[in-house]
Design a protein around this motif. Structure first.
Motif, PDB file in Angstrom:
ATOM      1  N   ALA A  95       0.884  11.853   2.153  1.00 41.17           N
ATOM      2  CA  ALA A  95       0.417  10.940   1.124  1.00 41.17           C
ATOM      3  C   ALA A  95      -0.989  10.446   1.446  1.00 41.17           C
ATOM      4  CB  ALA A  95       1.371   9.756   0.983  1.00 41.17           C
ATOM      5  N   LEU A  96      -1.759  10.201   0.377  1.00 35.81           N
ATOM      6  CA  LEU A  96      -3.084   9.612   0.488  1.00 35.81           C
ATOM      7  C   LEU A  96      -3.088   8.273  -0.242  1.00 35.81           C
ATOM      8  CD1 LEU A  96      -5.474  12.637  -0.224  1.00 35.81           C
ATOM      9  CD2 LEU A  96      -4.925  11.619   1.991  1.00 35.81           C
ATOM     10  N   VAL A  97      -3.668   7.286   0.382  1.00 36.22           N
ATOM     11  CA  VAL A  97      -3.846   5.982  -0.259  1.00 36.22           C
ATOM     12  C   VAL A  97      -5.273   5.931  -0.796  1.00 36.22           C
ATOM     13  CG1 VAL A  97      -3.821   3.497   0.048  1.00 36.22           C
ATOM     14  CG2 VAL A  97      -2.178   4.909   1.290  1.00 36.22           C
ATOM     15  N   LEU A  98      -5.398   5.835  -2.121  1.00 28.28           N
ATOM     16  CA  LEU A  98      -6.702   5.851  -2.780  1.00 28.28           C
ATOM     17  C   LEU A  98      -7.020   4.471  -3.339  1.00 28.28           C
ATOM     18  CD1 LEU A  98      -6.391   9.183  -4.814  1.00 28.28           C
ATOM     19  CD2 LEU A  98      -7.226   8.874  -2.481  1.00 28.28           C
ATOM     20  N   GLN A  99      -8.279   4.141  -3.224  1.00 30.42           N
ATOM     21  CA  GLN A  99      -8.771   2.890  -3.809  1.00 30.42           C
ATOM     22  C   GLN A  99     -10.002   3.215  -4.645  1.00 30.42           C
ATOM     23  OE1 GLN A  99      -9.015  -0.472  -1.165  1.00 30.42           O
ATOM     24  NE2 GLN A  99     -10.671  -1.427  -2.349  1.00 30.42           N
ATOM     25  N   PHE A 100      -9.817   3.089  -5.961  1.00 30.30           N
ATOM     26  CA  PHE A 100     -10.869   3.445  -6.909  1.00 30.30           C
ATOM     27  C   PHE A 100     -11.347   4.893  -6.693  1.00 30.30           C
ATOM     28  CE2 PHE A 100     -11.486  -1.184  -6.111  1.00 30.30           C
ATOM     29  CZ  PHE A 100     -10.941  -1.635  -7.301  1.00 30.30           C
ATOM     30  N   GLY A 101     -10.391   5.790  -6.408  1.00 31.58           N
ATOM     31  CA  GLY A 101     -10.682   7.203  -6.226  1.00 31.58           C
ATOM     32  C   GLY A 101     -11.128   7.590  -4.840  1.00 31.58           C
ATOM     33  N   GLN A 102     -11.353   6.632  -3.965  1.00 35.28           N
ATOM     34  CA  GLN A 102     -11.774   6.914  -2.609  1.00 35.28           C
ATOM     35  C   GLN A 102     -10.580   6.886  -1.657  1.00 35.28           C
ATOM     36  OE1 GLN A 102     -14.968   7.787  -1.930  1.00 35.28           O
ATOM     37  NE2 GLN A 102     -15.313   7.593  -4.156  1.00 35.28           N
ATOM     38  N   ILE A 103     -10.593   7.779  -0.689  1.00 40.35           N
ATOM     39  CA  ILE A 103      -9.490   7.861   0.270  1.00 40.35           C
ATOM     40  C   ILE A 103      -9.619   6.718   1.271  1.00 40.35           C
ATOM     41  CG2 ILE A 103      -8.389   9.263   2.051  1.00 40.35           C
ATOM     42  CD1 ILE A 103      -9.450  11.739   0.600  1.00 40.35           C
ATOM     43  N   LYS A 104      -8.579   5.879   1.334  1.00 42.01           N
ATOM     44  CA  LYS A 104      -8.578   4.766   2.260  1.00 42.01           C
ATOM     45  C   LYS A 104      -7.634   4.969   3.444  1.00 42.01           C
ATOM     46  CE  LYS A 104     -11.583   2.182   0.254  1.00 42.01           C
ATOM     47  NZ  LYS A 104     -12.878   1.899   0.928  1.00 42.01           N
ATOM     48  N   ASP A 105      -6.608   5.772   3.249  1.00 42.91           N
ATOM     49  CA  ASP A 105      -5.655   5.982   4.345  1.00 42.91           C
ATOM     50  C   ASP A 105      -4.915   7.293   4.127  1.00 42.91           C
ATOM     51  OD1 ASP A 105      -4.259   5.592   6.645  1.00 42.91           O
ATOM     52  OD2 ASP A 105      -3.023   3.919   5.913  1.00 42.91           O
ATOM     53  N   VAL A 106      -4.471   7.898   5.216  1.00 40.75           N
ATOM     54  CA  VAL A 106      -3.703   9.143   5.187  1.00 40.75           C
ATOM     55  C   VAL A 106      -2.356   8.882   5.842  1.00 40.75           C
ATOM     56  CG1 VAL A 106      -3.605  11.555   5.882  1.00 40.75           C
ATOM     57  CG2 VAL A 106      -5.808  10.514   5.313  1.00 40.75           C
ATOM     58  N   LYS A 107      -1.308   9.213   5.133  1.00 33.19           N
ATOM     59  CA  LYS A 107       0.046   9.018   5.658  1.00 33.19           C
ATOM     60  C   LYS A 107       0.708  10.390   5.828  1.00 33.19           C
ATOM     61  CE  LYS A 107      -0.295   4.519   5.408  1.00 33.19           C
ATOM     62  NZ  LYS A 107      -0.356   3.697   6.635  1.00 33.19           N
ATOM     63  N   GLU A 108       0.782  10.839   7.064  1.00 35.51           N
ATOM     64  CA  GLU A 108       1.393  12.141   7.359  1.00 35.51           C
ATOM     65  C   GLU A 108       2.742  12.020   8.048  1.00 35.51           C
ATOM     66  OE1 GLU A 108      -1.473  14.336   9.603  1.00 35.51           O
ATOM     67  OE2 GLU A 108      -2.638  14.883   7.822  1.00 35.51           O
ATOM     68  N   GLU A 109       3.057  10.830   8.534  1.00 33.55           N
ATOM     69  CA  GLU A 109       4.343  10.597   9.180  1.00 33.55           C
ATOM     70  C   GLU A 109       5.311   9.975   8.190  1.00 33.55           C
ATOM     71  OE1 GLU A 109       5.111  11.635  12.133  1.00 33.55           O
ATOM     72  OE2 GLU A 109       3.085  12.395  12.506  1.00 33.55           O
ATOM     73  N   PRO A 110       6.568  10.421   8.186  1.00 33.69           N
ATOM     74  CA  PRO A 110       7.539   9.828   7.252  1.00 33.69           C
ATOM     75  C   PRO A 110       7.856   8.383   7.630  1.00 33.69           C
ATOM     76  CG  PRO A 110       8.632  11.333   8.772  1.00 33.69           C
ATOM     77  CD  PRO A 110       7.165  11.489   9.019  1.00 33.69           C
ATOM     78  N   GLY A 111       8.159   7.589   6.614  1.00 35.56           N
ATOM     79  CA  GLY A 111       8.534   6.195   6.871  1.00 35.56           C
ATOM     80  C   GLY A 111       7.988   5.260   5.804  1.00 35.56           C
ATOM     81  N   LEU A 112       8.101   3.981   6.075  1.00 34.01           N
ATOM     82  CA  LEU A 112       7.701   2.923   5.150  1.00 34.01           C
ATOM     83  C   LEU A 112       6.226   2.572   5.379  1.00 34.01           C
ATOM     84  CD1 LEU A 112       9.031   1.066   2.982  1.00 34.01           C
ATOM     85  CD2 LEU A 112       9.300  -0.638   4.811  1.00 34.01           C
ATOM     86  N   SER A 113       5.458   2.444   4.286  1.00 32.76           N
ATOM     87  CA  SER A 113       4.043   2.105   4.382  1.00 32.76           C
ATOM     88  C   SER A 113       3.694   1.085   3.311  1.00 32.76           C
ATOM     89  CB  SER A 113       3.169   3.355   4.214  1.00 32.76           C
ATOM     90  OG  SER A 113       3.457   4.302   5.226  1.00 32.76           O
ATOM     91  N   PHE A 114       2.463   0.567   3.416  1.00 30.23           N
ATOM     92  CA  PHE A 114       2.043  -0.508   2.510  1.00 30.23           C
ATOM     93  C   PHE A 114       0.694  -0.161   1.901  1.00 30.23           C
ATOM     94  CE2 PHE A 114       4.818  -2.334   5.694  1.00 30.23           C
ATOM     95  CZ  PHE A 114       5.681  -3.105   4.945  1.00 30.23           C
TER      96      PHE A 114
END
Length: 292
Positions: free
Chosen positions: A31-50
């Motif tokens: 998963a990628l966390v995007l803010q206004f189209g920009q990549i803010k965080d990368v989630k490659e490990e399974p689990g709970l995120s915010f």
């Protein structure tokens, strides 16, 4: 009562914001966390995120090995026999950030279109290379050709953030318009090979027959020679016996020779013999009388 009136909506908003800030990453995805189209965080490990509600969004990509069927294309090997080829590839998203930057919001659809173009280009390049014939493509050597396609496609796909795991040729056929000519050529080649085999077989058969005839001739010649030797020895032995018999009793020997003469002279029914009764030939046929 008034505090309760404002507390319940506030609590609902807080719960809604709290749930909106939580997301779960499955073990089968990145998963990628995007803010206004920009990549803010990368989630490659399974689990709970915010994430920040309403400001940030989550884009998910499949982390499993995926399959892609290419379009059917025509290739021309070095022997100029055109072939219809289609393939399939197995790939996965290796670098999710690079993948997002390369395909944007198009996602897998755009990535597969580009990967399909890469694969078709590499298939044409590898199968159309020098020293690669249609027979090579249709033989066991096609495994090495598929590995070469995979390695070259892997290099080209790195810019998309993809890892090409495997490439396989599903079918390799002749174009419909070339089938009749190819079958006729194959039939002519097989007929020529059959004629060559028949000619070699006839030649071998003639050699075997000639050898057998020579062996028969030599065997008969040896047998005849041996028979002549045996016959000569038998005649010599017979003559020796006759000579001994003649020396032992000349009268008996004369009698025996007369009997042989009677046997040979009196055979058959078409011969006539005229002689006087007092001929010596009838000496042993006359009836003996007391006076004689």
């Amino acid at each position: 009562m008034g505090k309760t009136k404002f507390f319940i909506p506030f609590l609902v908003v807080v719960i809604f914001l709290g749930l909106s800030s939580i997301f779960v990453v499955d073990e089968r995805e990145k998963a990628l966390v995007l803010q206004f189209g920009q990549i803010k965080d990368v989630k490659e490990e399974p689990g709970l995120s915010f994430k920040i509600p309403f400001i940030q969004e989550v884009v998910r990509y499949d982390d499993r090995i995926l399959s892609l069927d290419t379009d059917t294309i025509e290739v021309t090997p070095s022997d100029d026999r055109r072939l219809v080829v289609d393939a399939f590839a197995r790939y996965r998203i290796k670098d999710v950030v690079q993948f997002r930057q390369a395909v944007g919001v198009g996602g897998l659809r755009v990535a597969e279109d580009r990967l399909s173009s890469v694969l078709n280009a590499q298939i044409r390049e590898v199968l159309g290379a020098d020293q690669v014939t249609s027979d090579t493509i249709l033989s066991e050597d096609r495994r090495e050709l598929m590995r070469r396609i995979q390695r070259q496609a892997q290099i080209s796909a790195q810019g998309l953030g993809l890892d090409v795991v495997d490439v396989r040729l599903k079918q390799t056929n002749l174009p419909e318009q070339n089938l009749d000519a190819t079958f006729a050529r194959m039939r002519a080649e097989r007929e020529r090979e059959a004629a060559d085999e028949i000619a070699r077989g006839n030649e071998a058969a003639q050699r075997v027959r000639a050898l057998a005839d020579r062996t028969v001739t030599e065997t008969l010649s040896d047998a005849e020679r041996e028979a002549q030797v045996i016959r000569g020895e038998a005649d010599a032995e017979r003559n020796a016996i006759f000579a001994d018999a003649f020396g032992a009793d000349e009268e008996f020997f004369a009698f025996y020779r007369s009997l042989e003469a009677y046997e040979k002279a009196l055979q058959g029914s078409n011969s006539s013999m005229v002689m006087t009764p007092d001929s010596e030939f009838f000496d042993y046929l006359r009836s003996a009388t007391p006076d004689q």
